[in-house]
Design an enzyme around this catalytic site. Structure first.
Site, mmCIF file in Angstrom:
data_model
loop_
_atom_site.group_PDB
_atom_site.id
_atom_site.type_symbol
_atom_site.label_atom_id
_atom_site.label_comp_id
_atom_site.label_asym_id
_atom_site.label_seq_id
_atom_site.Cartn_x
_atom_site.Cartn_y
_atom_site.Cartn_z
ATOM 1 N N ALA A 34 0.773 -1.242 0.000
ATOM 2 C CA ALA A 34 0.000 0.000 0.000
ATOM 3 C C ALA A 34 0.801 1.288 0.000
ATOM 4 C CB ALA A 34 -0.945 0.000 1.200
ATOM 5 N N GLY B 258 0.457 5.323 -0.300
ATOM 6 C CA GLY B 258 -0.938 5.516 0.058
ATOM 7 C C GLY B 258 -1.841 6.188 -0.943
ATOM 8 N N GLY B 259 -1.349 6.620 -2.102
ATOM 9 C CA GLY B 259 -2.229 7.255 -3.078
ATOM 10 C C GLY B 259 -3.326 6.327 -3.556
ATOM 11 N N LYS B 260 -2.962 5.108 -3.909
ATOM 12 C CA LYS B 260 -3.961 4.134 -4.368
ATOM 13 C C LYS B 260 -4.867 3.706 -3.226
ATOM 14 C CE LYS B 260 -0.885 2.361 -8.002
ATOM 15 N NZ LYS B 260 0.304 3.150 -7.574
ATOM 16 N N ARG C 4 7.402 2.892 6.161
ATOM 17 C CA ARG C 4 6.481 3.000 5.021
ATOM 18 C C ARG C 4 5.042 3.101 5.500
ATOM 19 N NH1 ARG C 4 8.259 1.751 -0.015
ATOM 20 N NH2 ARG C 4 6.277 0.776 -0.583
ATOM 21 N N ASP D 112 -0.051 -3.730 -6.213
ATOM 22 C CA ASP D 112 0.818 -2.770 -6.890
ATOM 23 C C ASP D 112 2.236 -3.119 -6.456
ATOM 24 O OD1 ASP D 112 1.283 -0.459 -8.545
ATOM 25 O OD2 ASP D 112 1.762 0.622 -6.712
ATOM 26 N N CYS E 261 5.334 -0.335 -12.184
ATOM 27 C CA CYS E 261 5.760 0.845 -12.949
ATOM 28 C C CYS E 261 7.094 0.530 -13.631
ATOM 29 C CB CYS E 261 5.860 2.086 -12.060
ATOM 30 S SG CYS E 261 6.941 1.898 -10.627
#
Length: 551
Positions: free
Chosen positions: A149, A152-154, A177, A216, A305
């Site tokens: 996570a 934290g944007g997602k 984190r 992610d 990414c």
């Protein structure tokens, strides 16, 4: 001005193994390299719990900065805003479908140093990084897990897609984190999330089954080269096998790769096939665990990414093979966005044609970073975590108040004139001796793994006088009717820098000495202490004190 030729040569050497993909299925190798040599735009989204996108755009325009809408993200954000209508005190009561929530700003613009960012009115997040949550298709009432996570944007997107209600678990493996993750969730007003600290590949089955899971995955980050050019630096620890991808390309297009470029690629420590292979084991374990925890009929999104097929299509192919038809790769499309298909052949390995359904975002196509997304659906006949077994809820062990906590809450409401509606669909609970947390009323995390935190730390009761936290002030400030001070632009900046000041007598005429909420243009910034002398002491968190307008 053209970029230095050495920079271009270095970049082509480091990424040369992907040239074969451009020969086969992607356009414009030169445009790809040139885009990576340019700094990216800054991308933000307006927090629909706090502000309408048009109003945020106007605040930015007042600073002399143009903010352009991102059309291909707008339909999803509009649906989220409609879902949240009436929940946030500062949100527009009827969000207009055309209100531009996702915005593009000029390259180099530092959103995190603006007052409206510190007030939780917006969050900075790369545009393509917003796509995984969109394609996960989250709906209120679902149980959701974000397996990797931080920062934290997602996670915040997931929380908003759930209507800031229900149960979202956000996991990461490192304490620092999780602290960064929680800081972002607090600033944005997220109440329906519990954070857990686990190795995601070994996430306990006792957590129960989930309707939606986002993976992610940690990756080699090649897609972030526009923001992190230091990933391509000569003189680092040598990567073995850096020319293997290039060798395949030579076989397709003889003589297209200079041997010197292959040798140069071996000198890069930041990226390369060896690093991708090292990442792959962890990525495979994460996706395998997600499939195990996903409820039959549920959905998983796997994203990275990076451009490396070893971390993308090959991971997905392996997991598909392991599940023998009980896992389907779904086609995905984003209207208005130029996308590429997934790779179906790499390093001599022929993959199932369905891997073309994966989504590749190449930087030159939309002036973004690079990204990879795969959307997987678990068969209703598949096995996994026993969905029939009841999950032991965390609140039976720790979501409760103590005998004197009602008195603390009455004192809080009386001090700031907070109405009963401020607690609608929310509840306080005590996690620690430090004070009270605020969480969505229907949030129900499991007892295992034990959450690091649930909801937002709202009210410190172990100090005298007790203090509303900055996160809670941002969340509840718009509902307050007493102890409010409106600051000018110059005072706002001094407050954010934690500098002492003395407001005009007219500004504090309705405030008594003690803790007050400070606002600018009607938006809450945090808590301050008004001394009997008339001096104002900022209580803005020191770790956020770099946030100053125009800094």
């Amino acid at each position: 001005m053209n970029p230095p030729s050495t920079a271009r040569t270095d970049l082509e050497a480091a990424l040369g193994r992907y040239r074969c993909l451009f020969d086969q299925q992607v356009d414009d190798w030169d445009g790809f390299i040139e885009t990576l040599l340019r700094p990216p735009p800054t991308w933000i989204w307006a927090n629909p719990l706090r502000i309408d996108g048009s109003r945020l755009r106007a605040l930015i325009a007042a600073e002399g900065i143009g903010a352009e809408p991102v059309p291909w993200l707008q339909p999803w954000w509009s649906s989220v805003a409609r879902r949240l209508a009436g929940i946030g005190f500062e949100a527009a009561p009827e969000p207009a479908a055309a209100s531009p929530i996702a915005l593009r700003l000029p390259a180099g613009f530092k959103a995190g140093q603006r007052w409206w960012y510190c007030a939780g009115l917006a969050h900075a997040q790369e545009a393509v990084s917003q796509l995984p949550v969109m394609l996960l298709d989250v709906a209120p009432g679902q149980r959701v897990l974000d397996l990797c996570a931080a920062p934290g944007g997602k996670t915040a997107q997931l929380a908003l897609a759930l209507g800031n209600r229900g149960t979202l678990l956000a996991n990461d493996f490192a304490v620092e984190r999780i602290a960064a993750l929680q800081g972002n969730l607090d600033r944005l007003g997220v109440l329906n999330c519990s954070t857990t600290r686990c190795d995601g590949g070994n996430y306990p089955a006792a957590a129960g089954a989930f309707d939606r899971i986002l993976v992610d995955a940690p990756c080699s980050s090649e897609g972030t080269l526009r923001r992190n050019p230091s990933l391509v630096q000569p003189g680092g620890r040598g990567e073995t096998g850096a020319g293997e991808g290039a060798g395949e390309c030579v076989g397709i297009r003889a003589g297209s790769i200079d041997r010197r470029r292959v040798d140069r690629a071996r000198a890069y420590a930041g990226i390369g096939p060896e690093r991708s292979r090292r990442m792959a084991g962890r990525q495979r374990a994460l996706l395998r665990k997600a499939v195990q925890l996903c409820r039959p009929g549920g959905r998983i999104v796997y994203s990275t990414c990076t451009f490396a097929p070893e971390e993308n299509e090959l991971i997905v192919a392996d997991i598909l093979d392991e599940h023998n038809g009980h896992l389907e790769l779904l086609p995905c499309e984003v209207p208005g966005l130029v996308t590429g298909a997934g790779v179906t052949r790499w390093q001599g390995r022929q993959l199932d044609p369905s891997l073309a359904r994966c989504l590749r975002l190449w930087p030159q196509a939309n002036d973004t970073g690079g990204f990879f997304i795969a959307v997987l659906e678990k068969s209703t006949q598949a096995s996994g975590v026993d969905d029939r077994a009841p999950v032991q809820p965390r609140h039976r062990h720790g979501f409760q108040l103590e005998a004197d906590d009602d008195g603390w809450l009455r004192q809080l409401c009386d001090h700031y004139g907070l109405p009963a509606s401020a607690w609608s669909n929310r509840r306080f609970h005590r996690q620690t001796r430090r004070g009270l947390h605020l969480v969505a009323a229907d949030h129900c995390p499991p007892a295992s793994p034990s959450p690091q935190g649930s909801g937002l730390f709202a009210y410190r009761t172990n100090i005298r006088p007790p203090k509303l936290t900055t996160g809670a002030a941002l969340l509840l400030g718009a509902a307050a009717t007493r102890q409010i001070l409106e600051l000018s632009g110059e005072q706002r900046d001094r407050y954010l820098r934690r500098e002492p000041m003395r407001p005009d007598p007219e500004q504090i005429a309705d405030c008594r000495p003690g803790q007050i909420l400070v606002r600018h243009r009607g938006c809450t910034l945090g808590v301050a202490v008004l001394h009997r002398s008339g001096a104002l002491e900022s209580l803005f968190p020191s770790r956020w004190s770099g946030c100053t307008a125009g800094a």
